[in-house]
Design an enzyme around this catalytic site. Sequence first.
Site, PDB file in Angstrom:
ATOM      1  N   HIS A   1       0.838  -1.196   0.000  1.00 34.36           N
ATOM      2  CA  HIS A   1       0.000   0.000   0.000  1.00 34.36           C
ATOM      3  C   HIS A   1       0.872   1.245   0.000  1.00 34.36           C
ATOM      4  O   HIS A   1       2.052   1.186   0.349  1.00 34.36           O
ATOM      5  CB  HIS A   1      -0.836   0.062   1.287  1.00 34.36           C
ATOM      6  CG  HIS A   1      -1.740  -1.095   1.498  1.00 34.36           C
ATOM      7  ND1 HIS A   1      -3.061  -1.063   1.166  1.00 34.36           N
ATOM      8  CD2 HIS A   1      -1.509  -2.321   2.034  1.00 34.36           C
ATOM      9  CE1 HIS A   1      -3.622  -2.226   1.483  1.00 34.36           C
ATOM     10  NE2 HIS A   1      -2.693  -3.009   2.010  1.00 34.36           N
TER      11      HIS A   1
ATOM     12  N   TYR B   1      -2.073  -1.584   9.046  1.00 30.56           N
ATOM     13  CA  TYR B   1      -0.904  -2.178   8.386  1.00 30.56           C
ATOM     14  C   TYR B   1       0.006  -2.856   9.393  1.00 30.56           C
ATOM     15  O   TYR B   1       0.096  -2.433  10.539  1.00 30.56           O
ATOM     16  CB  TYR B   1      -0.088  -1.114   7.648  1.00 30.56           C
ATOM     17  CG  TYR B   1      -0.885  -0.261   6.707  1.00 30.56           C
ATOM     18  CD1 TYR B   1      -1.534  -0.807   5.601  1.00 30.56           C
ATOM     19  CD2 TYR B   1      -1.002   1.108   6.920  1.00 30.56           C
ATOM     20  CE1 TYR B   1      -2.274  -0.017   4.740  1.00 30.56           C
ATOM     21  CE2 TYR B   1      -1.739   1.905   6.055  1.00 30.56           C
ATOM     22  CZ  TYR B   1      -2.373   1.344   4.968  1.00 30.56           C
ATOM     23  OH  TYR B   1      -3.107   2.128   4.121  1.00 30.56           O
TER      24      TYR B   1
ATOM     25  N   HIS C   1      -2.333  -3.268  -3.488  1.00 32.99           N
ATOM     26  CA  HIS C   1      -3.716  -3.079  -3.060  1.00 32.99           C
ATOM     27  C   HIS C   1      -4.635  -2.909  -4.269  1.00 32.99           C
ATOM     28  O   HIS C   1      -5.761  -3.384  -4.284  1.00 32.99           O
ATOM     29  CB  HIS C   1      -3.787  -1.861  -2.140  1.00 32.99           C
ATOM     30  CG  HIS C   1      -5.111  -1.648  -1.504  1.00 32.99           C
ATOM     31  ND1 HIS C   1      -5.499  -0.432  -1.038  1.00 32.99           N
ATOM     32  CD2 HIS C   1      -6.156  -2.480  -1.242  1.00 32.99           C
ATOM     33  CE1 HIS C   1      -6.709  -0.514  -0.524  1.00 32.99           C
ATOM     34  NE2 HIS C   1      -7.124  -1.752  -0.638  1.00 32.99           N
TER      35      HIS C   1
ATOM     36  N   LYS D   1      -8.599   1.213  -6.772  1.00 32.64           N
ATOM     37  CA  LYS D   1      -7.751   2.311  -6.300  1.00 32.64           C
ATOM     38  C   LYS D   1      -6.435   2.248  -7.070  1.00 32.64           C
ATOM     39  O   LYS D   1      -6.090   1.211  -7.629  1.00 32.64           O
ATOM     40  CB  LYS D   1      -7.439   2.164  -4.813  1.00 32.64           C
ATOM     41  CG  LYS D   1      -8.647   2.175  -3.925  1.00 32.64           C
ATOM     42  CD  LYS D   1      -8.251   1.970  -2.473  1.00 32.64           C
ATOM     43  CE  LYS D   1      -9.502   2.054  -1.622  1.00 32.64           C
ATOM     44  NZ  LYS D   1      -9.308   2.806  -0.427  1.00 32.64           N
TER      45      LYS D   1
ATOM     46  N   CYS E   1      -3.636   2.668  -5.451  1.00 30.92           N
ATOM     47  CA  CYS E   1      -2.719   2.257  -4.392  1.00 30.92           C
ATOM     48  C   CYS E   1      -2.022   0.950  -4.758  1.00 30.92           C
ATOM     49  O   CYS E   1      -2.703  -0.006  -5.130  1.00 30.92           O
ATOM     50  CB  CYS E   1      -3.523   2.096  -3.104  1.00 30.92           C
ATOM     51  SG  CYS E   1      -2.606   1.531  -1.676  1.00 30.92           S
TER      52      CYS E   1
END
Length: 136
Positions: free
Chosen positions: A10, A39, A116, A122, A124
């Site tokens: 991420h 995380y 991710h 996304k 990410c």
Amino acid sequence: MRKIDLIIIHCSATPEGKDFRTADIDRWHRQQGFKSIGYHFVVYRDGSVHAGRPIAEVGAHCKGHNATSIGVCYIGGLAADGKRPKDTRTENQKKALMALLTLLKLRFPNAEIRGHRDYAAKDCPSFDATAEYKDL
């Protein structure tokens, strides 16, 4: 120990060149209703690696995949304007991520490394982690 089959990369979705800490992410995640930082590891811009949630605990970083994954986040991921996705990893972050992922793969050899964005709509982590780490 829980079964680990994924290591998910991420970004913190923060502007290029700005430093943030695990305490900042912990605060943001708690504000979203998480019990703590989601995380397991955070890589600062200087390349230092910091522990987040213990690996033995299920993370809160990728819906549908938390139970069997480890979440690794690097600080950055947005252009300086804070709006556009950008691979902002410093050379130190790139080296630290490679070292951390190498160690995690030694411990969890069957775990796949993914971004991710492979599991969510996304950008990410603002680079193709699956391609970059395919040989680990």
